[in-house]
Design a protein around this motif. Sequence first.
Motif, mmCIF file in Angstrom:
data_model
loop_
_atom_site.group_PDB
_atom_site.id
_atom_site.type_symbol
_atom_site.label_atom_id
_atom_site.label_comp_id
_atom_site.label_asym_id
_atom_site.label_seq_id
_atom_site.Cartn_x
_atom_site.Cartn_y
_atom_site.Cartn_z
ATOM 1 N N GLY A 110 0.815 -1.147 0.028
ATOM 2 C CA GLY A 110 -0.031 -0.186 0.224
ATOM 3 C C GLY A 110 0.898 1.259 -0.060
ATOM 4 O O GLY A 110 0.430 2.428 -0.704
ATOM 5 N N TYR A 111 1.791 1.376 0.662
ATOM 6 C CA TYR A 111 2.684 2.423 0.797
ATOM 7 C C TYR A 111 3.575 2.571 -0.478
ATOM 8 O O TYR A 111 3.678 3.499 -0.916
ATOM 9 C CB TYR A 111 3.999 2.346 1.800
ATOM 10 C CG TYR A 111 4.810 3.461 1.882
ATOM 11 C CD1 TYR A 111 4.458 4.536 2.627
ATOM 12 C CD2 TYR A 111 6.174 3.094 1.412
ATOM 13 C CE1 TYR A 111 5.516 5.641 2.487
ATOM 14 C CE2 TYR A 111 7.105 4.273 1.509
ATOM 15 C CZ TYR A 111 6.675 5.499 2.118
ATOM 16 O OH TYR A 111 7.593 6.488 2.027
ATOM 17 N N TRP A 187 -5.817 -8.527 -0.992
ATOM 18 C CA TRP A 187 -6.125 -7.875 -2.261
ATOM 19 C C TRP A 187 -7.504 -6.996 -2.378
ATOM 20 O O TRP A 187 -7.625 -5.968 -2.824
ATOM 21 C CB TRP A 187 -6.474 -9.038 -3.514
ATOM 22 C CG TRP A 187 -6.781 -8.451 -4.573
ATOM 23 C CD1 TRP A 187 -6.128 -8.007 -5.716
ATOM 24 C CD2 TRP A 187 -8.307 -8.547 -5.075
ATOM 25 N NE1 TRP A 187 -6.738 -7.583 -6.658
ATOM 26 C CE2 TRP A 187 -8.155 -7.894 -6.502
ATOM 27 C CE3 TRP A 187 -9.349 -9.099 -4.606
ATOM 28 C CZ2 TRP A 187 -9.326 -8.191 -7.079
ATOM 29 C CZ3 TRP A 187 -10.595 -8.890 -5.503
ATOM 30 C CH2 TRP A 187 -10.448 -8.313 -6.616
ATOM 31 N N ALA A 188 -8.508 -7.495 -1.574
ATOM 32 C CA ALA A 188 -9.599 -6.796 -1.479
ATOM 33 C C ALA A 188 -9.477 -5.548 -0.726
ATOM 34 O O ALA A 188 -10.153 -4.477 -0.991
ATOM 35 C CB ALA A 188 -10.713 -7.561 -1.001
ATOM 36 N N SER A 189 -8.917 -5.526 0.465
ATOM 37 C CA SER A 189 -8.585 -4.376 1.403
ATOM 38 C C SER A 189 -7.494 -3.438 0.846
ATOM 39 O O SER A 189 -7.222 -2.331 1.489
ATOM 40 C CB SER A 189 -8.332 -5.055 2.727
ATOM 41 O OG SER A 189 -7.090 -5.766 2.902
ATOM 42 N N LEU A 190 -6.712 -4.025 -0.121
ATOM 43 C CA LEU A 190 -5.548 -2.911 -0.747
ATOM 44 C C LEU A 190 -5.967 -1.801 -1.222
ATOM 45 O O LEU A 190 -5.149 -0.584 -0.947
ATOM 46 C CB LEU A 190 -4.564 -3.780 -1.590
ATOM 47 C CG LEU A 190 -3.328 -3.235 -1.979
ATOM 48 C CD1 LEU A 190 -2.300 -2.926 -0.830
ATOM 49 C CD2 LEU A 190 -2.556 -4.322 -2.829
ATOM 50 N N PRO A 191 -6.811 -1.452 -2.066
ATOM 51 C CA PRO A 191 -7.303 -0.416 -2.474
ATOM 52 C C PRO A 191 -7.535 0.696 -1.265
ATOM 53 O O PRO A 191 -7.150 1.856 -1.572
ATOM 54 C CB PRO A 191 -8.418 -0.473 -3.447
ATOM 55 C CG PRO A 191 -8.172 -1.977 -3.984
ATOM 56 C CD PRO A 191 -7.722 -2.624 -2.508
ATOM 57 N N ILE A 197 -3.381 6.009 2.565
ATOM 58 C CA ILE A 197 -1.945 6.217 2.636
ATOM 59 C C ILE A 197 -1.604 7.428 1.521
ATOM 60 O O ILE A 197 -0.817 8.445 1.917
ATOM 61 C CB ILE A 197 -0.961 4.949 2.220
ATOM 62 C CG1 ILE A 197 -1.098 4.172 3.503
ATOM 63 C CG2 ILE A 197 0.629 5.575 2.239
ATOM 64 C CD1 ILE A 197 -0.144 2.850 3.282
ATOM 65 N N ARG A 198 -2.274 7.406 0.779
ATOM 66 C CA ARG A 198 -2.163 8.427 -0.517
ATOM 67 C C ARG A 198 -2.581 9.901 0.018
ATOM 68 O O ARG A 198 -2.086 10.745 -0.218
ATOM 69 C CB ARG A 198 -2.875 8.133 -1.938
ATOM 70 C CG ARG A 198 -2.657 9.098 -2.983
ATOM 71 C CD ARG A 198 -3.399 8.889 -4.128
ATOM 72 N NE ARG A 198 -3.069 9.824 -5.198
ATOM 73 C CZ ARG A 198 -4.034 10.408 -5.560
ATOM 74 N NH1 ARG A 198 -5.136 10.806 -4.672
ATOM 75 N NH2 ARG A 198 -3.805 11.387 -6.413
ATOM 76 N N GLY A 199 -3.634 9.696 0.832
ATOM 77 C CA GLY A 199 -4.217 10.967 1.269
ATOM 78 C C GLY A 199 -3.314 11.500 2.223
ATOM 79 O O GLY A 199 -3.089 12.551 2.294
#
Length: 313
Positions: A110-111, A187-191, A197-199
Amino acid sequence: MTVRQESSVRPGVEGSAQPPTPGRRRRSRVHLGPFLLPAAVVCALLCVYPLVQMARMAVSDVGPANLIGDWAFTGTENVREVLDTPGFWQAAKATGIFTAVLLVVDLTIGYVAAQALARRGRLSSVVLSLMVFVWALPPLVSGSVWKFLLAGDGAINAVLQTLGLGRVDWLSDPSVALWAVSGVAAWASLPFAILIIRGGLLSIPTEVLEAAAIDGAGPVRRAVSVVIPLLRPTLMVLVILVILYAFRSFDFVYVMTSGGPGTVTTTLPYLAYQEAFKTYSFGTGGAIASIAMLAVVVLAIPYVLGVRKEEGS
């Protein structure tokens, strides 16, 4: 009726109104009680009441005969019976592995993905839109699709055989099944993790990163010494949310393996479901669910205190 209006007069200058003091704002009080009351009632009905009933079941003798009626109080008998059962500890171990996989995948991948998507552009917008679509898929749908892909004659094994690799029994091999289900849940929770993290990355001032680059810090040094410390509150909140998600991930186990092979993929939520709705031992199911909820609270308290400390400093 005469309305008397008083105005502030500047000393020494008659009739001139005193200008507002810089930095002084007129505060208006907004009473949110009428708006919060309906939300509080709905929250109590949908959240608090089921939790109270679950706690009552955990300390009562509840079965099909007396489900609708009075429940005999048994104290901690259900909890002691659950803790003495080897199946509970196997499910606790499976839940721990399941949670660890989600944390590792969501925080590391995710990071990295959030860093790649932190730049604004058309490609980033397209990828983010696809990720939101993946995250919005119901677990029953995505779990069914992955069950088809991971089947013995599924698409993934077909690709492996085309590459000259051996076939893998993803969902029927006891040494692989739990990792496969955990990977699908990750995989389902990664988005969601990437978006969080992007925010956080976009909220970091660019001046700080530019100053670190001028000082000679490379990408790794900037990430370790600047970015991650500034992201600590965001990452703490994300850890709590991932743990909550892992402890309530019943859908993927139910759709893909039904707790099998054997009891390898039986997690605490699925074990509580089995006890309550397959053997109709509602008291035992309530005890398992209460222990799982208590474990989540114990794990979340240090992170909540850490977030409050970071916000207060």
